[in-house]
Design a protein around this motif. Structure first.
Motif, PDB file in Angstrom:
ATOM      1  N   SER A   1       0.840  -1.200   0.000  1.00 56.18           N
ATOM      2  CA  SER A   1       0.000   0.000   0.000  1.00 56.18           C
ATOM      3  C   SER A   1       0.874   1.248   0.000  1.00 56.18           C
ATOM      4  N   LYS A   2       0.782   1.995  -1.099  1.00 57.08           N
ATOM      5  CA  LYS A   2       1.594   3.209  -1.193  1.00 57.08           C
ATOM      6  C   LYS A   2       1.148   4.226  -0.147  1.00 57.08           C
ATOM      7  N   GLY A   3      -0.171   4.256   0.125  1.00 55.76           N
ATOM      8  CA  GLY A   3      -0.693   5.179   1.130  1.00 55.76           C
ATOM      9  C   GLY A   3      -0.150   4.854   2.519  1.00 55.76           C
TER      10      GLY A   3
ATOM     11  N   ILE B   1       2.684  16.323 -11.954  1.00 53.25           N
ATOM     12  CA  ILE B   1       2.273  15.696 -10.698  1.00 53.25           C
ATOM     13  C   ILE B   1       2.176  14.183 -10.944  1.00 53.25           C
ATOM     14  N   VAL B   2       2.266  13.399  -9.878  1.00 50.44           N
ATOM     15  CA  VAL B   2       2.317  11.942 -10.055  1.00 50.44           C
ATOM     16  C   VAL B   2       1.090  11.321  -9.391  1.00 50.44           C
ATOM     17  N   VAL B   3       0.411  10.438 -10.144  1.00 55.03           N
ATOM     18  CA  VAL B   3      -0.816   9.792  -9.664  1.00 55.03           C
ATOM     19  C   VAL B   3      -0.555   8.288  -9.561  1.00 55.03           C
ATOM     20  N   LYS B   4      -0.859   7.710  -8.400  1.00 54.84           N
ATOM     21  CA  LYS B   4      -0.543   6.283  -8.187  1.00 54.84           C
ATOM     22  C   LYS B   4      -1.745   5.531  -7.610  1.00 54.84           C
ATOM     23  N   ALA B   5      -1.998   4.342  -8.173  1.00 58.78           N
ATOM     24  CA  ALA B   5      -2.957   3.429  -7.534  1.00 58.78           C
ATOM     25  C   ALA B   5      -2.329   2.978  -6.227  1.00 58.78           C
TER      26      ALA B   5
ATOM     27  N   GLY C   1       0.602   0.969 -12.174  1.00 57.07           N
ATOM     28  CA  GLY C   1      -0.316   1.867 -11.493  1.00 57.07           C
ATOM     29  C   GLY C   1       0.238   3.256 -11.219  1.00 57.07           C
ATOM     30  N   VAL C   2       1.329   3.646 -11.895  1.00 56.48           N
ATOM     31  CA  VAL C   2       1.926   4.969 -11.655  1.00 56.48           C
ATOM     32  C   VAL C   2       1.862   5.803 -12.929  1.00 56.48           C
ATOM     33  N   ILE C   3       1.249   6.974 -12.825  1.00 54.24           N
ATOM     34  CA  ILE C   3       1.169   7.853 -14.005  1.00 54.24           C
ATOM     35  C   ILE C   3       1.859   9.172 -13.682  1.00 54.24           C
ATOM     36  N   ILE C   4       2.904   9.473 -14.479  1.00 54.54           N
ATOM     37  CA  ILE C   4       3.599  10.757 -14.322  1.00 54.54           C
ATOM     38  C   ILE C   4       2.861  11.727 -15.252  1.00 54.54           C
ATOM     39  N   ALA C   5       2.073  12.616 -14.673  1.00 55.78           N
ATOM     40  CA  ALA C   5       1.242  13.507 -15.490  1.00 55.78           C
ATOM     41  C   ALA C   5       1.979  14.827 -15.704  1.00 55.78           C
TER      42      ALA C   5
ATOM     43  N   VAL D   1      -1.673  10.930  -4.651  1.00 56.11           N
ATOM     44  CA  VAL D   1      -1.248  11.960  -5.603  1.00 56.11           C
ATOM     45  C   VAL D   1      -0.041  12.629  -4.969  1.00 56.11           C
ATOM     46  N   GLU D   2       1.072  12.703  -5.718  1.00 53.16           N
ATOM     47  CA  GLU D   2       2.264  13.272  -5.071  1.00 53.16           C
ATOM     48  C   GLU D   2       3.069  14.184  -5.973  1.00 53.16           C
ATOM     49  N   GLU D   3       3.831  14.988  -5.327  1.00 54.82           N
ATOM     50  CA  GLU D   3       4.731  15.950  -5.946  1.00 54.82           C
ATOM     51  C   GLU D   3       5.691  15.216  -6.892  1.00 54.82           C
ATOM     52  N   PHE D   4       5.985  15.833  -8.034  1.00 51.42           N
ATOM     53  CA  PHE D   4       6.929  15.280  -9.001  1.00 51.42           C
ATOM     54  C   PHE D   4       8.351  15.596  -8.518  1.00 51.42           C
ATOM     55  N   LEU D   5       9.161  14.550  -8.378  1.00 49.45           N
ATOM     56  CA  LEU D   5      10.533  14.745  -7.889  1.00 49.45           C
ATOM     57  C   LEU D   5      11.512  14.732  -9.053  1.00 49.45           C
ATOM     58  N   GLU D   6      12.502  15.610  -9.003  1.00 52.86           N
ATOM     59  CA  GLU D   6      13.515  15.614 -10.057  1.00 52.86           C
ATOM     60  C   GLU D   6      14.846  15.145  -9.512  1.00 52.86           C
TER      61      GLU D   6
ATOM     62  N   GLU E   1      18.175  11.824 -10.076  1.00 56.73           N
ATOM     63  CA  GLU E   1      18.567  10.532 -10.630  1.00 56.73           C
ATOM     64  C   GLU E   1      18.028   9.444  -9.699  1.00 56.73           C
ATOM     65  N   GLU E   2      17.524   8.358 -10.293  1.00 56.32           N
ATOM     66  CA  GLU E   2      16.984   7.278  -9.451  1.00 56.32           C
ATOM     67  C   GLU E   2      18.063   6.265  -9.117  1.00 56.32           C
ATOM     68  N   ALA E   3      17.942   5.646  -7.968  1.00 55.89           N
ATOM     69  CA  ALA E   3      18.848   4.547  -7.598  1.00 55.89           C
ATOM     70  C   ALA E   3      18.065   3.535  -6.782  1.00 55.89           C
TER      71      ALA E   3
ATOM     72  N   HIS F   1      17.430   0.379 -15.221  1.00 47.50           N
ATOM     73  CA  HIS F   1      16.870   1.230 -16.287  1.00 47.50           C
ATOM     74  C   HIS F   1      15.413   0.845 -16.452  1.00 47.50           C
ATOM     75  N   LYS F   2      14.510   1.755 -16.106  1.00 47.10           N
ATOM     76  CA  LYS F   2      13.083   1.407 -16.109  1.00 47.10           C
ATOM     77  C   LYS F   2      12.444   1.528 -17.492  1.00 47.10           C
ATOM     78  N   ARG F   3      12.919   2.451 -18.309  1.00 42.90           N
ATOM     79  CA  ARG F   3      12.245   2.701 -19.597  1.00 42.90           C
ATOM     80  C   ARG F   3      12.631   1.639 -20.622  1.00 42.90           C
TER      81      ARG F   3
ATOM     82  N   LEU G   1      12.561   9.098  -0.676  1.00 46.22           N
ATOM     83  CA  LEU G   1      11.979   7.789  -0.955  1.00 46.22           C
ATOM     84  C   LEU G   1      10.883   7.922  -2.010  1.00 46.22           C
ATOM     85  N   ILE G   2      11.019   7.191  -3.126  1.00 45.37           N
ATOM     86  CA  ILE G   2       9.920   7.142  -4.109  1.00 45.37           C
ATOM     87  C   ILE G   2       8.942   6.060  -3.690  1.00 45.37           C
ATOM     88  N   GLU G   3       9.473   4.903  -3.381  1.00 44.81           N
ATOM     89  CA  GLU G   3       8.601   3.802  -2.955  1.00 44.81           C
ATOM     90  C   GLU G   3       9.441   2.746  -2.259  1.00 44.81           C
ATOM     91  N   TYR G   4       8.756   1.903  -1.496  1.00 34.67           N
ATOM     92  CA  TYR G   4       9.405   0.720  -0.936  1.00 34.67           C
ATOM     93  C   TYR G   4       8.916  -0.522  -1.655  1.00 34.67           C
TER      94      TYR G   4
HETATM   95  P1  AMP Z   1       6.922   3.487  -8.302  1.00 40.43           P
HETATM   96  O1  AMP Z   1       6.151   2.273  -8.758  1.00 40.43           O
HETATM   97  O2  AMP Z   1       6.259   4.258  -7.220  1.00 40.43           O
HETATM   98  O3  AMP Z   1       8.381   3.204  -8.064  1.00 40.43           O
HETATM   99  O4  AMP Z   1       6.982   4.426  -9.591  1.00 40.43           O
HETATM  100  C1  AMP Z   1       7.474   3.958 -10.821  1.00 40.43           C
HETATM  101  C2  AMP Z   1       8.387   4.979 -11.416  1.00 40.43           C
HETATM  102  O5  AMP Z   1       7.683   6.213 -11.586  1.00 40.43           O
HETATM  103  C3  AMP Z   1       9.578   5.344 -10.555  1.00 40.43           C
HETATM  104  O6  AMP Z   1      10.626   4.451 -10.726  1.00 40.43           O
HETATM  105  C4  AMP Z   1       9.916   6.724 -11.055  1.00 40.43           C
HETATM  106  O7  AMP Z   1      10.628   6.641 -12.274  1.00 40.43           O
HETATM  107  C5  AMP Z   1       8.567   7.311 -11.341  1.00 40.43           C
HETATM  108  N1  AMP Z   1       8.062   8.079 -10.179  1.00 40.43           N
HETATM  109  C6  AMP Z   1       7.300   7.619  -9.172  1.00 40.43           C
HETATM  110  N2  AMP Z   1       7.034   8.596  -8.276  1.00 40.43           N
HETATM  111  C7  AMP Z   1       7.641   9.698  -8.715  1.00 40.43           C
HETATM  112  C8  AMP Z   1       7.734  11.047  -8.249  1.00 40.43           C
HETATM  113  N3  AMP Z   1       7.121  11.449  -7.133  1.00 40.43           N
HETATM  114  N4  AMP Z   1       8.460  11.929  -8.984  1.00 40.43           N
HETATM  115  C9  AMP Z   1       9.041  11.563 -10.139  1.00 40.43           C
HETATM  116  N5  AMP Z   1       8.993  10.306 -10.647  1.00 40.43           N
HETATM  117  C10 AMP Z   1       8.299   9.384  -9.956  1.00 40.43           C
END
Ligand code: AMP
Ligand code: GLY
Length: 458
Positions: free
Chosen positions: A133-135, A171-175, A183-187, A214-219, A221-223, A243-245, A311-314
């Motif tokens: 649960s992301k929430g 902004i970022v929308v997540k189920a 379930g993640v849409i970067i809008a 719904v969360e703030e868009f972060l700028e 590099e991901e690790a 590399h996710k893409r 933290l983007i997600e766990y």
């Molecule tokens: P997640 O499943 O939450 O890891 O999201 C999948 C991918 O969406 C992440 O690996 C990021 O590339 C992108 N992402 C998720 N949340 C954000 C955020 N708040 N800001 C920017 N990119 C995000």
């Protein structure tokens, strides 16, 4: 009786006299039967590493894949069929179960195994909520001051849209729940954000879409950051990035991961300390204080922003394909560490890593992450695997007599080691060239960031 030097050697080639790590093996057979749950490249890499352990006498994998079959006995058990798994553990006298994927963890496989007296690696269902649960995770971050994007959590569309109207795009929308990475849409604009809300609440994601974050868009590099955890102690593993893409230059839709490498120089030792201090350790303490200690591997998706790691997600499991590079670099026996995570004795553990870098290239079926053909034949596997320093880990494959068939989206992980990420990259692509599979593709630039960094530092 203190462990003799010979015993130490058996347990870990790098052990020094005085290391105390035999003690926690009390209660475990030294000829263990181990069951790995899962069927991906991650599980192939885990099986490969576990099979190497002198503690293990027999390795099973459920359900496994065409590559795993060469190192473990594959058994046709579904990861969510807990009754069948428990029955199998009893029949085969399984001493330890390693759970790979998130679905059985979130559904409570480890709780069930605990209740049956069967030892395993992974979090309880309550602790796996960090991924489930992301929430839940966002609220935990807010309560315990763990750096993450500002957010709102909504169970109805109108409130979510009002929040978006106030915040603006991007902004970022997540189920909220598990949606297999979809379930993640970067809008990038308001219309996309509002459409994402409608899509999630349309029922397309089932129970996972009952709530949105719904969360703030972060700028930045991901690790990928991994820590082994035993409920109290957390031990960082080697650094990695994926590399996710789907396409070169990090273009196209997100996937589960098209390649990975380790080490990731961007995660400097100082940054690793900071992530442990600001993110991982507070999470461990929070989970313990809530009565749901986290055991297993805590995988933090990080955004390295200008103001520090966020933290983007766990995830409550090992990463795929990051595990493929971590296992090829791990010098120590993995079994004592997995057992220590279960037993709560990680503070007595040390893991040693090879200096070599490792890089893995994912070969996927044409069309992935959309629709793709199945049962196409893969050739050249023996030639690729015969190259020095190359391991071919299988994901979506199955054996059909002597033929290896592709049956999934991500199909092979061509993994190589080398003195630098650039050397590992060159070797991995040399092996890719040996693979004869017209129905598959891969990115040609895995590791580009790390290779560019290496060039700069010369
Ligand atoms: P997640 O499943 O939450 O890891 O999201 C999948 C991918 O969406 C992440 O690996 C990021 O590339 C992108 N992402 C998720 N949340 C954000 C955020 N708040 N800001 C920017 N990119 C995000
Ligand atoms: N490679 C990212 C993941 O395992 O979710």
């Amino acid at each position: 009786m203190p462990p003799s030097p010979r015993m130490l050697q058996v347990f870990d080639a790098h052990a020094k006299a005085g290391d105390e790590f035999c003690i926690f093996l009390k209660g475990y057979s030294i000829a263990m039967n181990v069951l790995v749950i899962g069927s991906g490249g991650r599980e192939h890499a885990l099986c490969w590493k576990i099979a190497e352990s002198p503690l293990v006498s027999k390795l099973f994998c459920a359900p496994g894949n065409g590559g795993i079959a060469s190192i473990a006995e594959c058994v046709a058990l579904a990861p969510l069929d807990f009754d069948a798994i428990v029955g199998f553990c009893r029949e085969k006298r399984i001493d330890f179960v390693m759970v790979g994927p998130e679905d059985p963890l979130v559904a409570g496989l480890v709780d069930r195994l605990d209740a049956e007296g069967i030892k395993s690696f992974g979090p309880s269902a309550a602790a796996a909520q960090l991924e489930g649960s992301k929430g839940y995770t966002k609220d935990l971050c807010a309560e315990f001051n763990i750096p993450t994007a500002a957010y709102g959590r909504f169970a109805d569309a109108a409130a979510a849209k009002a929040f978006i109207a106030k915040k603006g795009a991007p902004i970022v929308v997540k189920a909220d729940g598990l949606a297999a990475g979809k379930g993640v849409i970067i809008a990038m604009n308001m219309n996309e954000a509002l459409a994402a809300i409608d899509e999630i609440f349309s029922g397309r994601f089932g129970k996972a879409g009952a709530e949105v974050v719904v969360e703030e868009f972060l700028e930045g590099e991901e690790a990928s950051f991994f820590a082994l955890c035993d409920g109290t102690t957390a031990m960082p593993l080697a650094t990695a990035q994926d590399h996710k893409r789907v396409f070169d230059h990090d273009l196209g839709p997100n996937t589960g991961g098209m390649g990975a490498y380790s080490p990731a120089a961007v995660l400097t030792p100082a940054l690793v300390d900071r992530v442990m201090r600001e993110i991982i350790n507070p999470t461990m303490a929070a989970m313990k204080s809530r009565g749901t200690p986290f055991k297993g591997v805590l995988f933090a998706g990080l955004m390295l922003t200008k103001s520090g790691p966020q933290l983007i997600e766990y995830n409550a499991r090992f990463g795929d394909p990051e595990t493929q590079v971590l296992m090829t670099r791990l010098a120590s026996d993995i079994m004592p560490a997995l057992i220590a995570a279960h037993d709560g004795t990680l503070d007595k553990q040390t893991l040693y890593w090879k200096d070599d870098a490792a890089l893995t290239v994912v070969m996927a079926a044409n069309g992935y992450p959309g629709t793709y053909e199945k049962d196409t034949e893969i050739g050249g596997l023996a030639a690729a695997g015969a190259l020095d320093g190359v391991q071919v880990f299988h994901a979506g494959t199955r054996l059909d007599g002597a033929r290896m068939l592709a049956v999934g989206g991500r199909v092979l992980n061509i993994t190589a080691t080398g003195a630098s990420v650039a050397a590992a990259q060159a070797k991995a692509y040399e092996a890719v060239a040996e693979i004869d599979w017209p129905e598959g593709f891969c990115r040609s630039d895995i590791g580009w960031r790390a290779v560019a960094r290496e060039k700069q530092s010369i």
